[in-house]
Design a protein around this motif. Structure first.
Motif, PDB file in Angstrom:
ATOM      1  N   UNK A  95      -6.040   8.036  -5.278  1.00 17.19           N
ATOM      2  CA  UNK A  95      -7.134   8.667  -4.550  1.00 17.19           C
ATOM      3  C   UNK A  95      -7.645   9.865  -5.355  1.00 17.19           C
ATOM      4  N   UNK A  96      -8.906   9.815  -5.774  1.00 15.97           N
ATOM      5  CA  UNK A  96      -9.574  10.854  -6.550  1.00 15.97           C
ATOM      6  C   UNK A  96      -9.028  10.991  -7.980  1.00 15.97           C
ATOM      7  N   UNK A  97      -8.253  10.016  -8.440  1.00 16.63           N
ATOM      8  CA  UNK A  97      -7.734  10.070  -9.814  1.00 16.63           C
ATOM      9  C   UNK A  97      -8.064   8.778 -10.545  1.00 16.63           C
ATOM     10  N   UNK A  98      -8.193   8.880 -11.863  1.00 14.99           N
ATOM     11  CA  UNK A  98      -8.521   7.720 -12.700  1.00 14.99           C
ATOM     12  C   UNK A  98      -8.176   8.042 -14.143  1.00 14.99           C
ATOM     13  N   UNK A  99      -8.226   7.023 -14.965  1.00 15.53           N
ATOM     14  CA  UNK A  99      -8.036   7.194 -16.404  1.00 15.53           C
ATOM     15  C   UNK A  99      -9.193   6.510 -17.123  1.00 15.53           C
ATOM     16  N   UNK A 100      -9.660   7.036 -18.237  1.00 19.40           N
ATOM     17  CA  UNK A 100     -10.777   6.399 -18.953  1.00 19.40           C
ATOM     18  C   UNK A 100     -10.434   4.965 -19.350  1.00 19.40           C
ATOM     19  N   UNK A 101     -11.249   3.977 -18.972  1.00 17.42           N
ATOM     20  CA  UNK A 101     -10.948   2.590 -19.324  1.00 17.42           C
ATOM     21  C   UNK A 101     -11.002   2.310 -20.816  1.00 17.42           C
ATOM     22  N   UNK A 102     -11.681   3.157 -21.571  1.00 20.16           N
ATOM     23  CA  UNK A 102     -11.781   2.984 -23.023  1.00 20.16           C
ATOM     24  C   UNK A 102     -10.926   4.007 -23.769  1.00 20.16           C
ATOM     25  N   UNK A 103      -9.838   4.433 -23.130  1.00 22.26           N
ATOM     26  CA  UNK A 103      -9.012   5.485 -23.726  1.00 22.26           C
ATOM     27  C   UNK A 103      -8.389   5.043 -25.053  1.00 22.26           C
ATOM     28  N   UNK A 104      -7.922   3.785 -25.122  1.00 24.94           N
ATOM     29  CA  UNK A 104      -7.336   3.317 -26.383  1.00 24.94           C
ATOM     30  C   UNK A 104      -8.372   3.285 -27.504  1.00 24.94           C
ATOM     31  N   UNK A 105      -9.593   2.931 -27.167  1.00 27.54           N
ATOM     32  CA  UNK A 105     -10.678   2.985 -28.145  1.00 27.54           C
ATOM     33  C   UNK A 105     -10.898   4.429 -28.596  1.00 27.54           C
ATOM     34  N   UNK A 106     -10.778   5.372 -27.669  1.00 28.18           N
ATOM     35  CA  UNK A 106     -10.951   6.786 -28.011  1.00 28.18           C
ATOM     36  C   UNK A 106      -9.895   7.237 -29.023  1.00 28.18           C
ATOM     37  N   UNK A 107      -8.652   6.821 -28.816  1.00 32.30           N
ATOM     38  CA  UNK A 107      -7.597   7.200 -29.761  1.00 32.30           C
ATOM     39  C   UNK A 107      -7.816   6.540 -31.128  1.00 32.30           C
ATOM     40  N   UNK A 108      -8.280   5.298 -31.132  1.00 29.70           N
ATOM     41  CA  UNK A 108      -8.594   4.644 -32.400  1.00 29.70           C
ATOM     42  C   UNK A 108      -9.736   5.356 -33.113  1.00 29.70           C
TER      43      UNK A 108
END
Length: 464
Positions: A248-261
């Motif tokens: 509830x009210x929390x999430x993680x960026x769906x493209x986070x692995x792409x961001x690290x790459x």
């Protein structure tokens, strides 16, 4: 226990760790350079001037931000359609959805962009103040409301603005009981200047409060309530758009692995540029000679006489490390391409629930299609809040018509579609719409109008 409204919840702090990288990547080369050693570490024994020069020459391959923009283009391949159940009073708001001149299509693209890059984004369905400083109502009739331009509108709240929230259980469901976030307002300073004032807005069911930093008699600054008000809504008119919800009210960026790459590519590209700079400048090597024994001359029109036993030659890089670096960068780019394309891959689950087994379409939805559906739900929520502000029962629904095909190359699909139409296996209208969906025909052209124009111009020369 804290009475400081500026203190963030631990859940917010955890999300902000990921958002820091996302914000830098979305900001491009300049933002990554401003981040400095956070994303481009300093080498051992590298002096400050050399590091600053290397940082200033580093450039970012915008894989993350361009993937977000490309996915946005797919979701909004066609205009958002307002359903027939949307009241006419609310339909009119779509032309200026946020009271800042942005229509629903443009505004929703901004919402999707932030939601995709950060994992979530919030929307407040707000309503202007209708009372003056003395508490007297300035809007009494519908005519007053129209004349004053008083109407509900959407306020986008960036996830980085959020400080915290409280929940309570109502009817067996988790309900938002308090939500507070940081904002900045501009106040006029003289004829030409403005003063930007940071403040914190707290939302509660049926009301709101504003806190600003004030200074007491001892010079101590603290957050003080400076304004408050009430409204007629039984709930906080806040809708949250999730793209990868974790709670509830929390999430993680769906493209986070792409961001690290992409961060790794930023660092590797800097290394590659540096080694190329070094390799392009050969070094002069002298051995077996006392430096003070002769005068060194280097140039195309000069020669240096060496004593017996002396040696002088140019030393160049073999290039092996350069080739290895180039290959590594290419591999990273392939990995980033795959990471971004996963949003278009349809999810074929091996184990399905009974509901999923009944809904075949849901089994074959790509993550991007799911995000588009979640966007529809969020916009429906906002319209429903608009309806509550206006005293309407229903706000209606919207339809997001995107392009979620993995293979959507016009050069390969258009000849096939034309052939199907020629053989009578595809209608002219469907062919027209498919051409339009691929950007071959302008979005401004409607089929019925074009159909009449075709009839008016008579048969084509090939048909005579």
């Amino acid at each position: 226990m804290s009475n400081d409204p500026s203190k963030t919840l631990p859940a917010v702090d955890a999300m902000r760790e990921d958002w820091a990288l996302v914000d830098a990547l979305m900001g491009g080369t300049k933002a990554m350079q401003l981040a400095g050693k956070v994303y481009l570490p300093k080498w051992p024994k590298e002096d400050d001037d050399a590091y600053k020069e290397r940082l200033g020459l580093s450039t970012l391959l915008p894989a993350f931000s361009e993937t977000v923009q490309n996915m946005k283009g797919r979701v909004f391949a066609e205009h958002i359609a307002l359903g027939e159940d949307v009241p006419e009073t609310i339909k009119a708001y779509a032309q200026n959805f946020d009271r800042q001149g942005n229509n629903l299509q443009v505004w929703a693209q901004q919402l999707f962009t932030v939601g995709l890059s950060h994992g979530l984004c919030h929307v407040l369905a707000d309503y202007p103040k209708t009372k003056d400083e003395q508490g007297n109502s300035v809007v009494r009739t519908a005519a007053d409301e129209k004349a004053a331009g008083v109407r509900p509108y959407a306020v986008m709240i960036h996830p980085q603005q959020v400080i915290g929230w409280h929940t309570e259980e109502k009817g067996g469901e988790c309900s938002l009981s308090q939500f507070w976030y940081a904002e900045a307002v501009e106040e006029r300073a003289g004829d030409f200047g403005v003063t930007v004032i940071p403040q914190i807005r707290v939302l509660i069911p049926g009301g709101w409060r504003v806190y600003r930093k004030t200074e007491d008699a001892n010079g101590k600054k603290e957050w003080t309530k400076t304004d408050e008000g009430t409204n007629t809504l039984p709930t906080i008119p806040l809708a949250t758009y999730y793209t990868k919800r974790t709670g509830f009210m929390t999430a993680t960026p769906p493209l986070l692995e792409l961001a690290h790459l992409n961060k790794k590519h930023w660092q590797s590209q800097s290394d590659q540029d540096n080694i190329l700079h070094v390799a392009r400048v050969p070094m002069l090597m002298i051995s077996g000679i006392d430096d003070d024994a002769f005068e060194l001359k280097v140039g195309t029109s000069s020669a240096t006489k060496l004593p017996t036993g002396g040696d002088m030659k140019w030393v160049e890089h073999t290039g092996a490390a350069i080739e290895a670096g180039r290959k590594s960068l290419e591999d990273l780019e392939d990995q980033m391409r795959i990471a971004g394309a996963k949003l278009l891959q349809k999810d074929k689950q091996s184990t399905k629930t009974a509901t999923q087994a009944e809904e075949e379409a849901a089994q074959e939805m790509s993550p991007l299609q799911t995000m588009a559906g979640q966007l529809e739900d969020t916009l429906d929520q906002v319209l429903q809040f608009f309806a509550l502000w206006k005293g309407e029962k229903e706000g209606g629904h919207v339809k997001v018509n995107g392009n979620f095909d993995v293979d959507f190359a016009p050069e390969t699909t258009l000849p096939l579609l034309l052939n199907m139409a020629t053989q009578g296996r595809l209608s002219d209208e469907t062919l027209f719409n498919e051409y339009k969906r691929r950007g071959v025909v302008s979005d401004d052209i409607e089929w019925e109008v074009e159909k009449q124009k075709i009839a008016d111009q008579g048969p084509a020369l090939g048909a005579l």
